[in-house]
Design an enzyme around this catalytic site. Structure first.
Site, mmCIF file in Angstrom:
data_model
loop_
_atom_site.group_PDB
_atom_site.id
_atom_site.type_symbol
_atom_site.label_atom_id
_atom_site.label_comp_id
_atom_site.label_asym_id
_atom_site.label_seq_id
_atom_site.Cartn_x
_atom_site.Cartn_y
_atom_site.Cartn_z
ATOM 1 N N LEU A 92 0.849 -1.193 0.000
ATOM 2 C CA LEU A 92 0.000 0.000 0.000
ATOM 3 C C LEU A 92 0.884 1.242 0.000
ATOM 4 O O LEU A 92 1.979 1.239 0.584
ATOM 5 C CB LEU A 92 -0.916 -0.002 1.233
ATOM 6 N N GLY A 137 1.223 -5.125 1.490
ATOM 7 C CA GLY A 137 0.212 -5.189 0.431
ATOM 8 C C GLY A 137 0.697 -5.923 -0.809
ATOM 9 O O GLY A 137 -0.113 -6.484 -1.561
ATOM 10 N N ASN A 161 4.680 -7.362 6.836
ATOM 11 C CA ASN A 161 5.614 -6.733 7.773
ATOM 12 C C ASN A 161 5.008 -5.549 8.519
ATOM 13 O O ASN A 161 5.732 -4.730 9.093
ATOM 14 C CB ASN A 161 6.865 -6.269 7.020
ATOM 15 N N GLU A 162 3.681 -5.438 8.520
ATOM 16 C CA GLU A 162 3.028 -4.242 9.069
ATOM 17 C C GLU A 162 3.527 -3.864 10.458
ATOM 18 O O GLU A 162 3.691 -2.688 10.779
ATOM 19 C CB GLU A 162 1.498 -4.432 9.108
HETATM 20 C C1 LIG Z 1 -4.505 -0.493 9.849
HETATM 21 C C2 LIG Z 1 -3.426 -0.214 8.846
HETATM 22 C C3 LIG Z 1 -3.228 -1.381 7.931
HETATM 23 C C4 LIG Z 1 -2.488 -1.015 6.703
HETATM 24 C C5 LIG Z 1 -1.932 -2.209 6.008
HETATM 25 C C6 LIG Z 1 -0.710 -1.811 5.277
HETATM 26 C C7 LIG Z 1 -0.230 -2.468 4.274
HETATM 27 C C8 LIG Z 1 0.943 -1.981 3.531
HETATM 28 O O1 LIG Z 1 1.203 -2.453 2.459
HETATM 29 S S1 LIG Z 1 1.915 -0.738 4.207
HETATM 30 C C9 LIG Z 1 3.327 -0.581 3.133
HETATM 31 C C10 LIG Z 1 4.366 -1.560 3.534
HETATM 32 N N1 LIG Z 1 5.475 -1.495 2.637
HETATM 33 C C11 LIG Z 1 6.728 -1.511 3.040
HETATM 34 O O2 LIG Z 1 7.050 -1.598 4.189
HETATM 35 C C12 LIG Z 1 7.763 -1.380 1.958
HETATM 36 C C13 LIG Z 1 8.602 -0.162 2.140
HETATM 37 N N2 LIG Z 1 9.569 -0.081 1.075
HETATM 38 C C14 LIG Z 1 10.709 -0.790 1.039
HETATM 39 O O3 LIG Z 1 11.017 -1.585 1.894
HETATM 40 C C15 LIG Z 1 11.615 -0.527 -0.128
HETATM 41 O O4 LIG Z 1 11.243 0.676 -0.719
HETATM 42 C C16 LIG Z 1 11.594 -1.651 -1.186
HETATM 43 C C17 LIG Z 1 12.279 -2.896 -0.634
HETATM 44 C C18 LIG Z 1 10.188 -1.967 -1.639
HETATM 45 C C19 LIG Z 1 12.394 -1.163 -2.427
HETATM 46 O O5 LIG Z 1 13.669 -0.753 -2.023
HETATM 47 P P1 LIG Z 1 14.540 0.159 -3.018
HETATM 48 O O6 LIG Z 1 14.520 -0.415 -4.378
HETATM 49 O O7 LIG Z 1 15.859 0.361 -2.346
HETATM 50 O O8 LIG Z 1 13.725 1.531 -3.130
HETATM 51 P P2 LIG Z 1 13.650 2.710 -2.047
HETATM 52 O O9 LIG Z 1 13.490 2.181 -0.690
HETATM 53 O O10 LIG Z 1 14.768 3.661 -2.303
HETATM 54 O O11 LIG Z 1 12.262 3.396 -2.456
HETATM 55 C C20 LIG Z 1 12.130 4.225 -3.598
HETATM 56 C C21 LIG Z 1 11.109 5.300 -3.310
HETATM 57 O O12 LIG Z 1 9.836 4.671 -3.072
HETATM 58 C C22 LIG Z 1 9.311 5.070 -1.807
HETATM 59 N N3 LIG Z 1 8.518 3.973 -1.255
HETATM 60 C C23 LIG Z 1 8.917 2.741 -0.962
HETATM 61 N N4 LIG Z 1 7.897 1.998 -0.511
HETATM 62 C C24 LIG Z 1 6.807 2.794 -0.529
HETATM 63 C C25 LIG Z 1 5.447 2.599 -0.174
HETATM 64 N N5 LIG Z 1 4.978 1.431 0.274
HETATM 65 N N6 LIG Z 1 4.621 3.641 -0.316
HETATM 66 C C26 LIG Z 1 5.049 4.826 -0.769
HETATM 67 N N7 LIG Z 1 6.337 5.078 -1.140
HETATM 68 C C27 LIG Z 1 7.201 4.064 -1.003
HETATM 69 C C28 LIG Z 1 10.549 5.359 -0.974
HETATM 70 O O13 LIG Z 1 10.230 6.169 0.121
HETATM 71 C C29 LIG Z 1 11.413 6.062 -2.008
HETATM 72 O O14 LIG Z 1 10.902 7.378 -2.168
HETATM 73 P P3 LIG Z 1 11.866 8.611 -2.485
HETATM 74 O O15 LIG Z 1 12.842 8.723 -1.339
HETATM 75 O O16 LIG Z 1 10.965 9.790 -2.575
HETATM 76 O O17 LIG Z 1 12.558 8.284 -3.781
#
Ligand SMILES: CCCCC/C=C/C(=O)SCCNC(=O)CCNC(=O)[C@H](O)C(C)(C)COP(=O)(O)OP(=O)(O)OC[C@H]1O[C@@H](n2cnc3c(N)ncnc32)[C@H](O)[C@@H]1OP(=O)(O)O
Length: 286
Positions: A92, A137, A161-162
């Protein structure tokens, strides 16, 4: 209202684009964030760089693409994969859940629910070709599929991993995890927010098969061929029998679930946790 109008517009634009590309010979349709090829086994590719996060727009386009595939009776199965190198989906979109207002959170969650219900209860055969990282997600998308093939690259991890973000996986994420890996493994993995390597994911049952990275798509296609050999009516009835109770559990409390999410995510403490997590992601870049 605005979203419904956008959705109608996208559907219309999507079908026009679909017709145009069919004339070019390639059987495919696309919107900005999802590409669907319908030549051979249908393949749906997420392409929302950099990390295929499920923004509201991405969720909407994903749902519309699925709806179009469901409506095409010649399509019996879909392979779900990613066009972003090294990422299946980052889950998400954190920016949809951080620093917005309650109406936005409610709208976003409604769309998350809708995509999940459509994917999880799809009559089509869904096989995921997990060609990159698949947290939260992203893992949810894969868990909706009937079969999961993951690329054997230790850099790629998968899991709900929430809890590492200071948030809690909703009960329907949890239900699907329990259905897939059993209560004990799900309980431990959810509390710890475990992100499994491909080998660990295979061992615990989060994925069904791990193959060399260059074989993930061919393996997904051969799995699809095997599943397509089963008569649709018996397979679909069986799938429905296995999944109905889990889907109904959300259907009967969709509104309450939206309210729960909205009030939970709006809390100052939760917003603070998300802020810290986003900062950590930024710092990782150095
Ligand atoms: C009651 C509440 C329930 C809600 C249930 C929630 C479900 C979810 O899905 S919450 C989201 C969980 N996701 C994560 O924890 C993943 C976080 N991201 C990562 O671990 C890494 O980004 C990666 C392994 C997916 C990729 O790594 P890498 O290739 O090194 O890329 P970057 O980390 O440099 O990320 C690039 C860019 O993208 C932004 N970003 C990453 N993940 C998300 C995300 N889920 N949502 C929005 N944006 C995300 C990250 O911050 C970077 O942004 P910039 O710094 O602006 O380039």
């Amino acid at each position: 209202m605005a979203l419904a109008a956008a959705r109608r517009l996208l559907l219309h634009a999507g079908s026009r684009l679909g017709r145009r590309e069919a004339v070019d010979g390639a059987r495919r349709f696309a919107n900005k964030r999802v590409l669907v090829e319908t030549e051979g086994p249908a393949v749906m590719k997420l392409r929302n760089p950099p990390v295929n996060s499920l923004s509201l727009e991405c969720l909407t386009e994903f749902t519309i693409s699925l709806e179009k595939l469901e409506n095409d009776k010649s399509i019996r199965g879909v392979i779900l994969t990613s066009e972003c190198p090294g990422i299946f989906s980052a889950g998400l979109d954190l920016l949809e859940m951080y620093g917005r207002n309650p109406a936005h959170y409610a709208e976003y969650w409604k769309n998350v629910q809708e995509l999940w219900l459509r994917l999880y209860t799809s009559n089509m055969i869904l096989v995921s070709a997990i060609n990159g990282a698949s947290p939260a997600g992203g893992c949810l998308l894969a868990l909706c599929c009937d079969y999961r093939v993951m690329a054997d690259n230790p850099k790629y991890t998968i899991g709900l991993n929430e809890s590492l973000l200071g948030i809690v996986a909703p009960f329907w994420f949890k239900d699907m995890y329990v259905n897939t890996i059993g209560h004990r493994e799900a309980e431990r993995a959810l509390q710890l927010g475990t992100l499994f390597s491909p080998a660990e994911a295979l061992k615990v049952g989060v994925v069904d098969e791990v193959v060399p990275e260059d074989q993930v798509h061919s393996k997904a296609r051969s799995v699809m061929t095997k599943w397509l050999a089963i008569p649709d009516h018996s397979r679909q009835l069986t799938k429905n029998m296995m999944r109905k109770a889990t889907a109904d559990n959300l259907i009967k409390q969709r509104e309450a679930d939206i309210q729960n999410f909205t009030s939970f995510i709006s809390k100052d403490s939760i917003q603070k946790s998300l802020h810290m997590y986003l900062e950590k992601l930024k710092q990782k870049k150095g």
